[in-house]
Scaffold this motif. Structure first.
Motif, PDB file in Angstrom:
ATOM      1  N   HIS A   6      47.065  11.132  -1.418  1.00  0.00           N
ATOM      2  CA  HIS A   6      48.173  12.076  -1.580  1.00  0.00           C
ATOM      3  C   HIS A   6      49.195  11.593  -2.599  1.00  0.00           C
ATOM      4  O   HIS A   6      49.772  10.510  -2.456  1.00  0.00           O
ATOM      5  CB  HIS A   6      48.860  12.277  -0.230  1.00  0.00           C
ATOM      6  N   LEU A   7      49.410  12.399  -3.623  1.00  0.00           N
ATOM      7  CA  LEU A   7      50.428  12.127  -4.646  1.00  0.00           C
ATOM      8  C   LEU A   7      51.662  12.959  -4.356  1.00  0.00           C
ATOM      9  O   LEU A   7      51.561  14.160  -4.095  1.00  0.00           O
ATOM     10  CB  LEU A   7      49.881  12.487  -6.035  1.00  0.00           C
ATOM     11  N   SER A  10      53.018  17.127  -5.668  1.00  0.00           N
ATOM     12  CA  SER A  10      51.788  17.601  -6.308  1.00  0.00           C
ATOM     13  C   SER A  10      51.115  18.657  -5.442  1.00  0.00           C
ATOM     14  O   SER A  10      51.544  18.950  -4.322  1.00  0.00           O
ATOM     15  CB  SER A  10      50.820  16.430  -6.533  1.00  0.00           C
ATOM     16  N   ARG A  11      50.010  19.183  -5.953  1.00  0.00           N
ATOM     17  CA  ARG A  11      49.218  20.154  -5.204  1.00  0.00           C
ATOM     18  C   ARG A  11      48.728  19.581  -3.870  1.00  0.00           C
ATOM     19  O   ARG A  11      48.325  20.327  -2.983  1.00  0.00           O
ATOM     20  CB  ARG A  11      48.015  20.591  -6.037  1.00  0.00           C
ATOM     21  N   SER A  12      48.760  18.282  -3.752  1.00  0.00           N
ATOM     22  CA  SER A  12      48.262  17.640  -2.531  1.00  0.00           C
ATOM     23  C   SER A  12      49.048  18.042  -1.287  1.00  0.00           C
ATOM     24  O   SER A  12      48.535  17.917  -0.169  1.00  0.00           O
ATOM     25  CB  SER A  12      48.305  16.122  -2.692  1.00  0.00           C
ATOM     26  N   ARG A  33      54.476   9.092  -8.273  1.00  0.00           N
ATOM     27  CA  ARG A  33      54.487   9.366  -9.709  1.00  0.00           C
ATOM     28  C   ARG A  33      55.270   8.280 -10.449  1.00  0.00           C
ATOM     29  O   ARG A  33      56.227   7.710  -9.906  1.00  0.00           O
ATOM     30  CB  ARG A  33      55.109  10.735  -9.996  1.00  0.00           C
ATOM     31  N   ASN A  38      56.469  10.589 -15.097  1.00  0.00           N
ATOM     32  CA  ASN A  38      56.224  11.577 -14.051  1.00  0.00           C
ATOM     33  C   ASN A  38      54.735  11.844 -13.852  1.00  0.00           C
ATOM     34  O   ASN A  38      54.350  12.826 -13.204  1.00  0.00           O
ATOM     35  CB  ASN A  38      56.954  12.894 -14.330  1.00  0.00           C
ATOM     36  N   ALA A  40      50.732  10.700 -12.599  1.00  0.00           N
ATOM     37  CA  ALA A  40      50.111   9.995 -11.480  1.00  0.00           C
ATOM     38  C   ALA A  40      49.809   8.563 -11.887  1.00  0.00           C
ATOM     39  O   ALA A  40      49.541   8.280 -13.065  1.00  0.00           O
ATOM     40  CB  ALA A  40      48.833  10.709 -11.064  1.00  0.00           C
ATOM     41  N   LYS A  52      43.664  12.399 -10.406  1.00  0.00           N
ATOM     42  CA  LYS A  52      44.586  13.426  -9.921  1.00  0.00           C
ATOM     43  C   LYS A  52      44.520  13.518  -8.401  1.00  0.00           C
ATOM     44  O   LYS A  52      43.641  12.943  -7.756  1.00  0.00           O
ATOM     45  CB  LYS A  52      44.250  14.782 -10.547  1.00  0.00           C
ATOM     46  N   SER A  53      45.456  14.251  -7.840  1.00  0.00           N
ATOM     47  CA  SER A  53      45.513  14.470  -6.399  1.00  0.00           C
ATOM     48  C   SER A  53      45.764  15.962  -6.169  1.00  0.00           C
ATOM     49  O   SER A  53      46.465  16.583  -6.978  1.00  0.00           O
ATOM     50  CB  SER A  53      46.658  13.646  -5.808  1.00  0.00           C
ATOM     51  N   SER A  66      41.890  21.482  -5.169  1.00  0.00           N
ATOM     52  CA  SER A  66      42.570  22.039  -3.996  1.00  0.00           C
ATOM     53  C   SER A  66      41.781  23.150  -3.327  1.00  0.00           C
ATOM     54  O   SER A  66      41.619  23.167  -2.102  1.00  0.00           O
ATOM     55  CB  SER A  66      43.949  22.586  -4.396  1.00  0.00           C
TER      56      SER A  66
END
Length: 206
Positions: A6-7, A10-12, A33, A38, A40, A52-53, A66
């Protein structure tokens, strides 16, 4: 056990929220981040080449994207969060799941990036006009659709809300356009009242 990489910001957050709603045991590995860029951290590339996350580990597989994660987790652990595949609502459900990353995300990101470029003195012509036109077209369509609705499909929480909520909340906050899309703003407020959403936000913050 499900493992979520999990970032923050983010979309996470979609997947963290979904996992809290499902109530299935999971492990969360947090990433922050870079304070300057900013972006990842490079450590995410050790999990998935894109760095990415969200990324999850499930049944010995590393899974990104996602939409794929949402559909997979719901199918495996929470089928009640999707309409019956034989129902008329199922096509609406799929449409809104994919609308989030296709129709809705691009004009939002273009408008945000254009703002950054304008602040740096870049003269924008085509992109600025295109982003404005597309954003208003897409978000007006969604705003009209949400008139009188609490959720996207069957008047209940489904995977479509986990996917789209992130986009519209980010867009209205970043662009300060809540008054132009009141039904979307109300929809966001409804999602934010969900206990599972509040738990996810608290987990990310701590």
């Amino acid at each position: 056990m499900i493992k979520l990489h999990h970032l923050n910001a983010s979309r996470s957050i979609r997947i963290l929220w979904l996992l809290e709603e499902i109530g299935q045991p999971y492990e969360i590995i947090k990433y922050q981040r870079d304070a300057n860029t900013n972006l990842a951290p490079q450590s995410l590339k050790a999990i998935h080449p894109l760095g990415k996350s969200p990324v999850i580990e499930l049944d010995g597989k590393v899974i990104a994207e996602s939409g794929a994660i949402v559909e997979l987790l719901i199918s495996k652990f929470a089928p009640h969060l999707a309409p019956n595949k034989q129902s008329a609502a199922y096509s609406d459900y799929l449409q809104w799941i994919h609308f989030a990353e296709s129709s809705a995300m691009l004009p939002f990101l273009l408008k945000v990036f254009n703002q950054y470029e304008s602040k740096c003195g870049t003269s924008l012509k085509f992109l600025d006009s295109y982003a404005e036109t597309e954003f208003h077209k897409v978000f007006s369509y969604l705003n009209d659709y949400l008139d009188g609705k609490t959720f996207l499909v069957e008047e209940r929480l489904t995977g479509a809300d986990f996917m789209l909520g992130f986009v519209v909340q980010g867009a209205l906050q970043a662009l300060k356009c809540e008054s132009s899309y009141p039904h979307i703003a109300r929809y966001i407020e409804n999602l934010e009242r969900c206990k599972s959403y509040q738990k996810a936000i608290n987990i990310e913050a701590n």
